[in-house]
Structure formats: structure tokens, C-alpha cells
Design a protein around this motif. Structure first.
Motif, PDB file in Angstrom:
ATOM      1  N   LYS A 114      -6.346 -16.987  49.091  1.00  0.00           N
ATOM      2  CA  LYS A 114      -5.083 -16.282  48.872  1.00  0.00           C
ATOM      3  C   LYS A 114      -4.434 -16.708  47.557  1.00  0.00           C
ATOM      4  CE  LYS A 114      -0.876 -15.045  51.376  1.00  0.00           C
ATOM      5  NZ  LYS A 114      -0.041 -15.308  52.585  1.00  0.00           N
ATOM      6  N   PHE A 115      -3.914 -15.720  46.852  1.00  0.00           N
ATOM      7  CA  PHE A 115      -3.246 -15.913  45.570  1.00  0.00           C
ATOM      8  C   PHE A 115      -4.187 -16.370  44.454  1.00  0.00           C
ATOM      9  CE2 PHE A 115       0.088 -17.126  48.748  1.00  0.00           C
ATOM     10  CZ  PHE A 115       0.776 -15.911  48.689  1.00  0.00           C
ATOM     11  N   VAL A 116      -5.490 -16.248  44.672  1.00  0.00           N
ATOM     12  CA  VAL A 116      -6.465 -16.598  43.620  1.00  0.00           C
ATOM     13  C   VAL A 116      -7.330 -15.368  43.375  1.00  0.00           C
ATOM     14  CG1 VAL A 116      -8.299 -18.145  42.863  1.00  0.00           C
ATOM     15  CG2 VAL A 116      -6.486 -19.003  44.363  1.00  0.00           C
ATOM     16  N   PRO A 117      -6.877 -14.471  42.506  1.00  0.00           N
ATOM     17  CA  PRO A 117      -7.677 -13.271  42.238  1.00  0.00           C
ATOM     18  C   PRO A 117      -8.912 -13.622  41.411  1.00  0.00           C
ATOM     19  CG  PRO A 117      -5.793 -13.361  40.770  1.00  0.00           C
ATOM     20  CD  PRO A 117      -5.625 -14.510  41.723  1.00  0.00           C
ATOM     21  N   LYS A 118      -9.921 -12.822  41.633  1.00  0.00           N
ATOM     22  CA  LYS A 118     -11.176 -13.006  40.878  1.00  0.00           C
ATOM     23  C   LYS A 118     -11.656 -14.460  40.975  1.00  0.00           C
ATOM     24  CE  LYS A 118      -9.970  -9.335  37.624  1.00  0.00           C
ATOM     25  NZ  LYS A 118      -9.787  -8.975  36.196  1.00  0.00           N
TER      26      LYS A 118
END
Length: 356
Positions: A26-30
Motif C-alpha cells: 500500500k502507498f508504494v506504486p510501481k
């Protein structure tokens, strides 16, 4: 059961495969790839152990396999390394490469021909706690984290783990002792070992009572000691494998001193002079280097009729040879034998030769 020669199949563990995984947080795109590597396979390790006296454990379990490595996992977690397979063998074990058999492996002990056995051993475990890696485990595979690049941001590549090494091997025990008692069956070697050490080999009034080497320890004054091996009786043609010739002769290859025990009374109907000549011939034909070892003769059974006459003939035939008259049954001449052995073992190594 005493086993001093056995064929085994050893196989190291296979490495685990790499993982294909992507970071999902969560909250860590890519998040990117995070597949871990596989664990390495276990090794097959031979360890010399002084408390093991034969190869019976491998006779019943001739298949030696180490554990495989675990597979890689997400979050860059590597797989568990496979556990090593440690096999304890007696001190003095020699390992030879052997040819693969077409039929399934079995625990039946058999002789190996000279064409099947290589001339160069794989290893010689001659010291206590000495270890040797017989087969190395395979390396683990790589996870997809190793394949990311600026042009390949979501790699799905991984590699399988490598296979571990494997092979057929012949394990052969060669008894380690300072001195070896060599002689014909029923020459009194076992009785002699009983008198000079605390060993208790089987004794009976028939040939081939001793079926496998027995090692005794002799204590000398001044805290010195020596190990003496009672080698089963030899017969004529032993160097060609007649009877159990090779099975017995290999146990004296490590002895520093050879003690030839002769039935000087001729109680078995043989001539003591011919006995000694035949024994020396068999030793030389089996391994010429053994002829240069330090050696002397024990004229046993001096308490029987005809022994003194035969002893005189033996001394006249070999005037430069050290011949110790003994009677193992009555304990006569034991101190002289211990003294002669102490001189050869604790003193400087020397080579005694006599033309026979």
C-alpha cells in the motif's frame, strides 16, 4: 558384521529455483520485482571418525542423498539451503571412483575388478575428523529481481536451480596400525595379540578363526604406545586374490613394521623356512613397496615338539635376520617381542631387508 569394502551411490542436493514475484504494498506504486533466489543444494560429506571401525552403516544404506535447496520467495527472500549429508566413515577409508551399474543399486557386497576400479583414489581419509566433500550441491536459481532493467521493468524470467553432483564410489577400509601380524592361518597371531595387548580376538584350534583385522594397543614404559593389527591368515596365491587375499593384504599397506609370525613347530604340516619365504613372496608380489618396510620374525609355538630343531634351521637359513622365539600359549618371549617392537616403533624409522 564387519564390512571393509562397499560400493555406494552419492547424490548432492539440487538447488532451488528462483521466484517470480512483484512488490504489492500500500502507498508504494510501481513496486517492481522482488523475487528471491533459490537455496543451494546440500553437499555429501565424508567425515573420518575414530569411533567407527567398519563400513557396515553404508552396507545397509548404499544410497547417500543430501537435501535439495528451497525455492525462492517474494520480498527478495532466498530459499532455505539444503542440509548437508554427513557420513561418518572409519579412519583409513580410501574412496575410489566406480563405474555405474546397469542394474538397480543393492546392498550386496561384491569384489570390484581392476578394470572397474580407477588407479587414482578420490581421497584418503587418514586422520581423525578429516572431512572431504564427495559431491557438491547445486547452486540456487536466480529470482526475477536480477532481470530488471530500464527496458524490462516487469521481468518474469527466473532460472532453475543447478543439479547436484552425483556418482558411484567404492569405499575401501585400510586398517591404520603401527605394526601388522602377518602369517599363515593358525600360526598363533590372535593368541599373540592377546598376550601383548588388551585386545580379545577369537581364538580356536582351527584355521581362519580371524575373519577380519583386529587392532590392539600396546603400552610401553615412558608413556609410549603402539597399535598392532592382527591380519587374517594368508594362503599361497593371496596376491592374485586367491581365497580372500586382497581383502586381507590391503590392511597391511599402512603398517610401518611387519611382524611375520611363523609356526616354528610345523604343527600344521608345513616347513617354517618355506612358510617365511612364501609369505615374503606374497607380500612382494602384492605390493613391492612393502618389501622395503621394517620387519622381523616371531618363531611361535616354541613349546611344541620339534620347535627347537626347526628354529635352528630357520636361524641358519637367515643368519642376519632378527628371529624372536616365543610361545604365545604359555606367554614366553613376550617381553622380548615388546622390546623389539618398541625399538622399531618409537625409534627412528629404518628399513630392514634380507635376501630371501
Amino acid at each position: 558384521m564387519f564390512v571393509d569394502r562397499v560400493k555406494v551411490f552419492a547424490q548432492a542436493g539440487t538447488g532451488g529455483r528462483g521466484s517470480v514475484s512483484f512488490r504489492r504494498e500500500k502507498f508504494v506504486p510501481k513496486g517492481g520485482p522482488d523475487g528471491g533466489d533459490g537455496g543451494r543444494g546440500g553437499n555429501v560429506i565424508l567425515q573420518a571418525e575414530r569411533h567407527v571401525d567398519n563400513l557396515a552403516n553404508l552396507f545397509y544404506e548404499p544410497l547417500i542423498k543430501a537435501k535439495n535447496g528451497g525455492h525462492g520467495m517474494g520480498k527478495k527472500m532466498s530459499g532455505r539451503a539444503g542440509a548437508d549429508k554427513i557420513v561418518k566413515v572409519p579412519v583409513g577409508t580410501v574412496v575410489w571412483p566406480a563405474k555405474e551399474e546397469k542394474h538397480p543399486a543393492s546392498n550386496v557386497q561384491h569384489r570390484t575388478s581392476s578394470s572397474e576400479q580407477s588407479a587414482i583414489p578420490v581421497t584418503d581419509l587418514a586422520r581423525d575428523e578429516q572431512e572431504f566433500v564427495l559431491c557438491c550441491g547445486g547452486a540456487g536459481g536466480k529470482g526475477n529481481v536480477h532481470f530488471k532493467s530500464s527496458r524490462n521493468r516487469a521481468p518474469r524470467q527466473y532460472t532453475e536451480g543447478e543439479e547436484g553432483e552425483q556418482g558411484h564410489f567404492l569405499l575401501e577400509l585400510r586398517t591404520i596400525a603401527d605394526a601388522g601380524l602377518v602369517g599363515y592361518p593358525n600360526a598363533g597371531k590372535s593368541t599373540l595379540l592377546r598376550k601383548i595387548s588388551a585386545a580379545r580376538p577369537k581364538v580356536a584350534a582351527y584355521p581362519f578363526t580371524t575373519l577380519h583385522p583386529i587392532v590392539g594397543v600396546i603400552e610401553f614404559p615412558g608413556y609410549g604406545r603402539a597399535t598392532v593389527a592382527d591380519i587374517p591368515g594368508l594362503i599361497e596365491g593371496a596376491h592374485r586374490g586367491v581365497g580372500l587375499g586382497h581383502e586381507f593384504l590391503r590392511h597391511i599397506t599402512r603398517c610401518r613394521v611387519l611382524i611375520f609370525v611363523v609356526d616354528v613347530a610345523g604343527s600344521e604340516g608345513r616347513n617354517p623356512v618355506e612358510d617365511l619365504q612364501n609369505l615374503r613372496r606374497e607380500i612382494d608380489l602384492y605390493d613391492p613397496t612393502l618389501s622395503s618396510r621394517a620387519w622381523f620374525v616371531v618363531a611361535n609355538k616354541m613349546d611344541l615338539p620339534g620347535a627347537k630343531k626347526n628354529l635352528k634351521a630357520l636361524q641358519e637359513r637367515f643368519p642376519k635376520l632378527q628371529i624372536l622365539p616365543t610361545s604365545a600359549a604359555k606367554g614366553e618371549g613376550i617381553d622380548d617381542l615388546k622390546q623389539a617392537l618398541a625399538t622399531r616403533i618409537t625409534g627412528p624409522e629404518e628399513s630392514v631387508s634380507a635376501a630371501i
